[in-house]
Design a protein around this motif. Structure first.
Motif, short mmCIF file in Angstrom:
data_model
loop_
_atom_site.label_atom_id
_atom_site.label_comp_id
_atom_site.label_asym_id
_atom_site.label_seq_id
_atom_site.Cartn_x
_atom_site.Cartn_y
_atom_site.Cartn_z
N PRO A 1 14.88 42.10 -5.83
CA PRO A 1 13.59 42.61 -5.36
C PRO A 1 12.42 41.96 -6.10
N SER A 2 11.34 41.69 -5.35
CA SER A 2 10.12 41.20 -6.01
C SER A 2 9.55 42.32 -6.87
N HIS A 3 9.67 43.56 -6.34
CA HIS A 3 9.09 44.70 -7.05
C HIS A 3 9.99 45.92 -6.97
N LEU A 4 10.02 46.68 -8.06
CA LEU A 4 10.51 48.06 -8.02
C LEU A 4 9.26 48.92 -8.20
N VAL A 5 9.19 50.01 -7.45
CA VAL A 5 8.03 50.91 -7.54
C VAL A 5 8.55 52.31 -7.86
N MET A 6 7.97 52.95 -8.86
CA MET A 6 8.44 54.29 -9.25
C MET A 6 7.29 55.07 -9.87
N SER A 7 7.29 56.37 -9.61
CA SER A 7 6.33 57.27 -10.24
C SER A 7 6.90 57.74 -11.58
N ALA A 8 6.07 58.43 -12.37
CA ALA A 8 6.55 58.90 -13.67
C ALA A 8 6.29 60.39 -13.85
N GLY A 9 7.35 61.09 -14.27
CA GLY A 9 7.22 62.48 -14.70
C GLY A 9 7.46 62.45 -16.20
N THR A 10 8.74 62.30 -16.57
CA THR A 10 9.03 62.00 -17.98
C THR A 10 8.74 60.52 -18.27
N GLY A 11 8.86 59.69 -17.25
CA GLY A 11 8.81 58.24 -17.45
C GLY A 11 10.19 57.67 -17.71
N VAL B 1 3.52 54.15 -10.19
CA VAL B 1 2.43 54.79 -9.45
C VAL B 1 2.14 56.16 -10.06
N ASP B 2 0.88 56.52 -10.08
CA ASP B 2 0.46 57.73 -10.78
C ASP B 2 -0.46 58.57 -9.89
N PRO B 3 -0.24 59.90 -9.84
CA PRO B 3 -1.10 60.76 -9.01
C PRO B 3 -2.40 61.13 -9.73
N GLU B 4 -3.27 61.84 -9.03
CA GLU B 4 -4.51 62.32 -9.64
C GLU B 4 -4.20 63.28 -10.79
N VAL C 1 0.38 62.10 -22.63
CA VAL C 1 1.31 60.96 -22.57
C VAL C 1 2.61 61.37 -23.26
N GLU C 2 3.64 61.53 -22.46
CA GLU C 2 4.91 62.01 -23.01
C GLU C 2 5.59 60.90 -23.83
N HIS C 3 6.37 61.34 -24.84
CA HIS C 3 7.08 60.35 -25.67
C HIS C 3 7.97 59.45 -24.83
N SER C 4 8.49 60.03 -23.75
CA SER C 4 9.45 59.28 -22.95
C SER C 4 8.81 58.15 -22.13
N PHE C 5 7.51 58.20 -21.95
CA PHE C 5 6.80 57.21 -21.15
C PHE C 5 6.70 55.89 -21.93
N GLN C 6 7.24 54.81 -21.34
CA GLN C 6 7.35 53.52 -22.05
C GLN C 6 6.49 52.45 -21.37
N PRO C 7 5.20 52.36 -21.70
CA PRO C 7 4.31 51.40 -21.01
C PRO C 7 4.72 49.95 -21.23
N GLY C 8 5.42 49.67 -22.31
CA GLY C 8 5.78 48.28 -22.64
C GLY C 8 6.70 47.61 -21.63
N VAL C 9 7.40 48.41 -20.82
CA VAL C 9 8.32 47.81 -19.85
C VAL C 9 7.75 47.87 -18.42
N ILE C 10 6.48 48.29 -18.32
CA ILE C 10 5.84 48.40 -16.99
C ILE C 10 4.92 47.19 -16.81
N ASP C 11 5.00 46.55 -15.62
CA ASP C 11 4.13 45.39 -15.37
C ASP C 11 2.77 45.80 -14.81
N HIS C 12 2.77 46.77 -13.88
CA HIS C 12 1.52 47.20 -13.25
C HIS C 12 1.55 48.71 -13.07
N MET C 13 0.35 49.29 -13.06
CA MET C 13 0.26 50.69 -12.62
C MET C 13 -0.78 50.80 -11.52
N LEU C 14 -0.59 51.81 -10.68
CA LEU C 14 -1.43 51.98 -9.50
C LEU C 14 -1.72 53.48 -9.37
#
Ligand SMILES: Cc1ncc(COP(=O)(O)O)c(C=O)c1O
Length: 347
Positions: free
Chosen positions: A179-189, A211-214, A245-258
Motif C-alpha cells: 500500500p502507498s498509505h495506511l490510514v488509521m485514527s487514534a484512541g490509545t494510538g 486521522v484525528d476528530p474535532e 496526549v496519551e503515553h501510548s500515542f507514538q508520533p515518531g512512527v506517523i508520517d502525516h496527520m489529518l
C-alpha cells in the motif's frame, strides 16, 4: 511458574488459535481510477471490534508480567469497546472485571460489557476515566489495565500475526500489493503505533496517515511536538480522539496527520453502507474520509496505488446515536455538505 497463570495464558492462546483472520474488503469505487481502497473489517472478532486484539495483548502482557493472579479484579478506563473485549477475556480466565466508562457511552456497549460479565462504573466525562480507574484499583486492590499507557507496548509489533502483518499478507495478490498509505485514527494510538513500527521494521515504502476528530489534541501535538496539550472538550467520535496526549500515542512512527470534521466522519460512515452494504461505526467514517482524502491527493499527483484503512467496529452498536438522524442533528450537526460531496464524487 504458577499453574493458574499457565492455564490462563493457555486459554487465551487457544482462543486466538480458534480464530479466523478478519476480511479485507476492496471498495468498489470505479471513479478512483488506478487507486484501490481497502477496509480491514475488525468488526468480525468475537467481541465485535479491533479492541479484541488489544484486549488479548493486554491480558497476555499483564499475565506474563505477573500482574494478574487468580483473585485479581481487573479495572479498565474505556469508551466502551476495549471494555467489551476485556470483559470477554476476564470471564474466560475467571477474574472479575470493572469498566470505568463515560456516561455518554453507547447503551449497547454497556449491555455488551454486562453480557460478558463485567460491572460498570460511570464517570461524567472521558477526562475523568483515568484517575477514577486508578482510585478504584487502589481502593479494592485491583489491577488497572490502563490501555492508554500500555496499548503500544503490549502488542508484538514485529509480527506474530498482528494487524499490520495481517494487512500486508492479505494484500499480496492485489494489483498494488504494497500500500502507498495506511490510514488509521487514534484512541490509545496503539494500532497506529503497531502499523508504523511494522512498516519501518519491514522497510516498506508505505506512509502512515493518522486521522484525528474535532476536540482531540493528537493533531496539534503532532504538529507542535508538545505532549502537554489538553483540551477541555471531549471527542464526539466515539472511540477516537483524546483530550490529552496519551503515553501510548507514538508520533515518531506517523508520517502525516489529518484533521477530519465530525460531520464528515458521520456522513462517510452513512455513505459507506451504500457502498458495501454493511453498517460501520463512526471512527470508520473518520478513517475512510481520511483514506478518500489521500486518494484525491494521489489523483491530483497522477499517482496509482492502494490505500488500506480499518473498519473498526459495527454500526449496530450505534443505532440509537450515529444512525439516529435526530441524535446526529442535535449532537453532531448538519452533515449534508459532506454527504452531497461524497455522492457527487463517488456516486
Ligand atoms: C471504535 C474504535 N475505533 C478506533 C479506535 C482507535 O484504536 P487505538 O486505541 O488502537 O488507537 C478505538 C479505540 O478505542 C475504538 O474503540
Amino acid at each position: 511458574m504458577n499453574n493458574w497463570v499457565r492455564n490462563a495464558v493457555g486459554k487465551i492462546n487457544a482462543d486466538a488459535h480458534r480464530s479466523a483472520d478478519t476480511h479485507l474488503f476492496k471498495l468498489p469505487l470505479p471513479r478512483l481510477e488506478g487507486i484501490d481502497i481497502y477496509l480491514k473489517d475488525e468488526s468480525t472478532h468475537p467481541t465485535g471490534s479491533l479492541k479484541h486484539r488489544l484486549a488479548r495483548s493486554l491480558f497476555l502482557y499483564a499475565l506474563c508480567n505477573g500482574k494478574i493472579k487468580e483473585d485479581t479484579t481487573i479495572i479498565e478506563a474505556s469508551s466502551g469497546s476495549t471494555a467489551v473485549s476485556e470483559a470477554y477475556f476476564a470471564r474466560m480466565i475467571g477474574v472479575p472485571f470493572i469498566a470505568v466508562v463515560p456516561k455518554s457511552t453507547a447503551r449497547s456497549k454497556i449491555r455488551l460489557i454486562e453480557f460478558h460479565g463485567g460491572q460498570i462504573h460511570f464517570v461524567d466525562a472521558a477526562p475523568q476515566m483515568h484517575d477514577a480507574s486508578e482510585k478504584l484499583a487502589h481502593k479494592i486492590g485491583g489491577y488497572f489495565m490502563d490501555q492508554f499507557t500500555y496499548a503500544e507496548r503490549a502488542t508484538d509489533w514485529r509480527g506474530n500475526n498482528n494487524i499490520a502483518e495481517s494487512v500486508f499478507t492479505q494484500m499480496a495478490r492485489e494489483p498494488h500489493p504494497i500500500p502507498s498509505h495506511l490510514v488509521m485514527s487514534a484512541g490509545t494510538g496503539g494500532t497506529s503505533a503497531t502499523l508504523g513500527r511494522y512498516i519501518r521494521y519491514k522497510g516498506y515504502d508505505t506512509e502512515l496517515t493518522v486521522v484525528d476528530p474535532e476536540n482531540s489534541v493528537f493533531y496539534d501535538s503532532f504538529i507542535s511536538g508538545d505532549r502537554s496539550l489538553v483540551s477541555k472538550k471531549s471527542s464526539r467520535v466515539e472511540g477516537i480522539g483524546r483530550p490529552k496526549v496519551e503515553h501510548s500515542f507514538q508520533p515518531g512512527v506517523i508520517d502525516h496527520m489529518l484533521q477530519v470534521p465530525d460531520a464528515a466522519s458521520v456522513a462517510t460512515m452513512l455513505w459507506l453502507e451504500g457502498v458495501i452494504g454493511r453498517k460501520a461505526g463512526p471512527s470508520t467514517g473518520t478513517n475512510l474520509w481520511g483514506a478518500l482524502s489521500v486518494a484525491q491527493a494521489m489523483l491530483r499527483e497522477n499517482r496509482q496505488g492502494s490505500i488500506v484503512t480499518l473498519l473498526c467496529d459495527s454500526g449496530d452498536r450505534y443505532l440509537d446515536t450515529y444512525y439516529n438522524p435526530e441524535w446526529v442533528a442535535d449532537c453532531i450537526g448538519d452533515c449534508t455538505t459532506y454527504t452531497n460531496s461524497l455522492h457527487a464524487t463517488y456516486g
